[in-house]
Structures are given as structure tokens and as C-alpha cells.
Design a protein around this motif. Structure first.
Motif, PDB file in Angstrom:
ATOM      1  N   ASP B  72      71.978  58.002  95.860  1.00 25.07           N
ATOM      2  CA  ASP B  72      72.676  58.249  97.123  1.00 25.07           C
ATOM      3  C   ASP B  72      73.647  59.412  96.964  1.00 25.07           C
ATOM      4  O   ASP B  72      73.760  60.266  97.856  1.00 25.07           O
ATOM      5  N   ALA B  73      74.336  59.468  95.828  1.00 25.84           N
ATOM      6  CA  ALA B  73      75.269  60.572  95.589  1.00 25.84           C
ATOM      7  C   ALA B  73      74.522  61.906  95.543  1.00 25.84           C
ATOM      8  O   ALA B  73      75.007  62.925  96.045  1.00 25.84           O
ATOM      9  N   GLU B  74      73.318  61.897  94.989  1.00 26.24           N
ATOM     10  CA  GLU B  74      72.518  63.136  94.941  1.00 26.24           C
ATOM     11  C   GLU B  74      72.141  63.596  96.350  1.00 26.24           C
ATOM     12  O   GLU B  74      72.147  64.797  96.634  1.00 26.24           O
ATOM     13  N   ARG B  75      71.826  62.621  97.225  1.00 25.19           N
ATOM     14  CA  ARG B  75      71.489  62.985  98.619  1.00 25.19           C
ATOM     15  C   ARG B  75      72.681  63.656  99.294  1.00 25.19           C
ATOM     16  O   ARG B  75      72.526  64.639 100.028  1.00 25.19           O
ATOM     17  N   VAL B  76      73.891  63.122  99.059  1.00 24.12           N
ATOM     18  CA  VAL B  76      75.099  63.678  99.672  1.00 24.12           C
ATOM     19  C   VAL B  76      75.437  65.039  99.062  1.00 24.12           C
ATOM     20  O   VAL B  76      75.793  65.987  99.776  1.00 24.12           O
TER      21      VAL B  76
END
Lengths: 222, 222
Positions: B72-76
């Protein structure tokens, strides 16, 4: 450190009661599943379909776990099945002690299959044994294929994964291949069924699996 | 009795740290939301849509809470937004202490909006303050309309309910009227938006609401 040792104590106490429940179930010849999933993945509907598919062959009883209310127990009771509702009062899972207390109101003599429907939660229920033979989990297609990577413990602990709401596949972006592969990385022994409790797709394979488990359990006892 | 007092202690300690976080956010002028839902209801996609809609007007930072992984952090991060990942290591919610530790790696000087995406769980995250201005929750249509009755605390604690995946309404049996009515029974002040993060339906009303809240927060400080 203090917090960690308290958690350990809780788990040890729970494990002791779970073993006691398991001994009772063995003595009575009751095969027991602990059914877990996210909220709204379709646990109660799977319980209904399983009862409809097996009630002519086996005597079934159900324990429903919810934070509050009795809606799910009412749905099961309509099918003529003995059911007890556990209300956890805010607690995010059922534990062995709650099941032990529920058994006081649920006669299990002659019961072949006891289904425990846990609180909707993909995390904590996997940590608390209740005396089950098998943990069974549901992942529904709208939840997404990243769930095995994000919530690995439940996939690791379960004997069966039902991928539910297959009827929604045309409308959601669910990578079935990735979900299956990542679930098997968590647990190479996981048995996976693709089902829809709405269209009944795939349910016969699940009903065959659980019937086989009930029969195997009976044989190990005789 | 011993167990109950331990839980109380944990909550008190968490509340103290949450107040400390809140004081820091007030000092720095950062409006903070705590975003909660079941697994797979669409939290990260809402974060993405909110960033896309507001990043030209406001400086945004994100804290991602997950049991493990950094997906999820990579998506953001792909959207050019400062983000820190909390891995709870099995824990079913983020707490004030985890957020405090994450802030060591996340510069918030000049940040207008900090979004904390909680672990997917409809139960425990509602019990732990992190120093937020508003709790915001998502319920997705495939989960069913019985969720306010079954998980009332999160609806009670939230300022906003986003009913997501409205694009799936033709394919699921979601009683929108009942969901709205039961959510408002939990919390008469709940602001409800019907949205689809897939089609962007309804998102402009949500973006207006959060912009208004950021502006109100700035005014109370000046």
C-alpha cells in the motif's frame, strides 16, 4: 514486557480450554469447524448452504459468534438446526471459553458436525483455538487478491480456503491466479475451492470435502 | 478482573500518547484522519483518489498500517507523496505509539493533511485513538447492509461513512436504505457519502467535505 507476558497467559489459558473442548468433542464424536473471514465475505450464507446440502445425511449444530445481535442465529434457526448465539460484547473473535459456555445451552449428543461461525475479522480469530478439527476460511472476490500477503496467519492456519462470490468476477478486478498462488505460499497444504453461495457454483466439491472429513473422523474414533 | 484492568491500562497509555500526537499536529497545523474499514473495502484506492483530487491544493502525507508488507505504501509513493509504512507484525490495528514512531521518519512541517490508513478490521481500530481530528470509515456494498448492526462501535466513532463500490449495486443485494438508517442509529451525526472509487461517482462531495474540514481546522488555529 509486562504486556507480552499477559498475552501469553491469555493464549495458554485459551489453549487449555480448547484442549478440554476437543476432548469432549472426541468423546461425543462431533467433528468441528471454525469458520472465519472478513465481515461480509459470506460466512452465514455458506453455513446455510452447507446445512441445506448435508442435513439429510448428518445431524448438525451451529454456534454463531457476533459482537452483538442474533440475526445470524435466527437465519440458522429457520433451517431447523440447533443454534446458540455468542455475543462477544465488543470482542473481535470467539475463544475456547465462550464456546465451552455456549455448549451448556447446546446439546451435542448425536451431533455429527458442529459449525462455529466466528466474528468477521481476518486477523485475531486465527490466533484463538476453540477445540476445532479444522479452521475453514472464506475470501470473497471483491476483497481483492492481496489478502493472503496482508493477512497471512489466517491462510496459514486454515485447512480450507473458499474463494466466494465467484459470480462477481466479471465486475471486480480479482486476480484469481495470484490469490491462489499467494494463499499456497502461506500454506502449501491449503485446499482451495472456488464457489458462489449465490449461484451454488462449486459448492458440491466443498460438500464432498466436508463429508469426507466427517467420515474420516468417525473412522479414527472406531 | 485482572484482565480487565490490564486492558484499561493499555487504553489509558494509548490515550496519553494520542493526546501528545494531537498536540504536535495542532502545533504544526496538520489535519489528520484515521481511515478504517474491513479488509478489501477500498481504503488504499480512496487514499489514491483523495491524493489525486487534493494534491494541487494541499500538501499531503500518508501513514500506511499493515500487518506486514509495503504494497500500500508503494502505491502511495508512486503518486509522489511522503509515506511511511507501519508493520504491526500481527497486530490488528495501529495505535498512538506506532504513529508517534512513524512520525520520526515522516517530516510533517508544512503538511496540511495526514491520512492514516489503518489495518483492515471493522472492530479494534475504532477503540484506539491515534491523535486524529476525524475517524473516517468505508463500508463496501458487497459486505452487506447488516454491518452497522453487527459492528456498531466503528460507525459510532466515525465522522464520515463512505459507502464504496456503488458500481457493484446491480450485482449485489445491498439494502442501501437499511444501511444508511442503521448507520445513523449508531451515530446520528454521521455524514454519509455514496461513492465508487472505480468510476469516481460521488467522490467530489467527499473531496469538498475534507477540504472544508481542512479549512475549518486552519481557521480554528489562526
Amino acid at each position: 514486557m509486562a504486556t507480552i507476558s499477559v498475552v501469553k497467559q491469555v493464549l495458554d489459558a485459551n489453549d487449555r480450554i480448547a484442549r478440554s473442548n476437543r476432548a469432549l468433542f472426541n468423546q461425543k464424536g462431533v467433528y468441528v469447524i471454525n469458520l472465519m473471514s472478513s465481515p461480509g465475505a459470506g460466512k452465514t450464507t455458506l453455513v446455510e448452504r452447507t446445512i441445506e446440502g448435508l442435513k439429510d445425511r448428518y445431524r448438525i449444530a451451529v454456534i454463531e459468534g457476533d459482537i452483538q445481535d442474533t440475526y445470524d442465529a435466527e437465519r440458522v434457526a429457520k433451517l431447523g438446526i440447533p443454534v446458540v448465539q455468542i455475543n462477544t460484547g465488543g470482542g473481535c473473535h470467539i475463544d475456547a471459553n465462550m464456546v465451552q459456555e455456549a455448549l451448556a445451552d447446546l446439546p451435542i449428543d448425536g451431533v455429527d458436525l458442529l459449525i462455529n461461525e466466528n466474528v468477521g475479522n481476518l486477523v485475531c480469530p486465527a490466533e484463538f483455538k476453540i477445540g476445532e478439527n479444522d479452521k475453514v476460511m472464506i475470501l470473497s472476490t471483491p476483497e481483492g487478491a492481496d489478502k493472503p500477503s496482508k493477512y497471512p496467519l489466517m491462510f496459514h492456519e486454515s485447512s480450507v480456503l473458499l474463494i466466494n462470490k465467484m459470480d462477481l468476477m466479471p465486475y471486480v478486478s480479482f486476480d484469481l491466479k495470484k490469490a491462489r498462488a499467494d494463499a499456497l505460499k502461506c500454506n502449501p497444504h491449503l485446499k482451495i475451492f472456488e464457489v458462489s453461495c449465490k449461484t451454488n457454483e462449486g459448492l458440491s466439491a466443498w460438500l464432498t470435502w466436508i463429508s469426507d472429513r466427517i467420515e474420516q473422523f468417525k473412522q479414527t474414533r472406531s
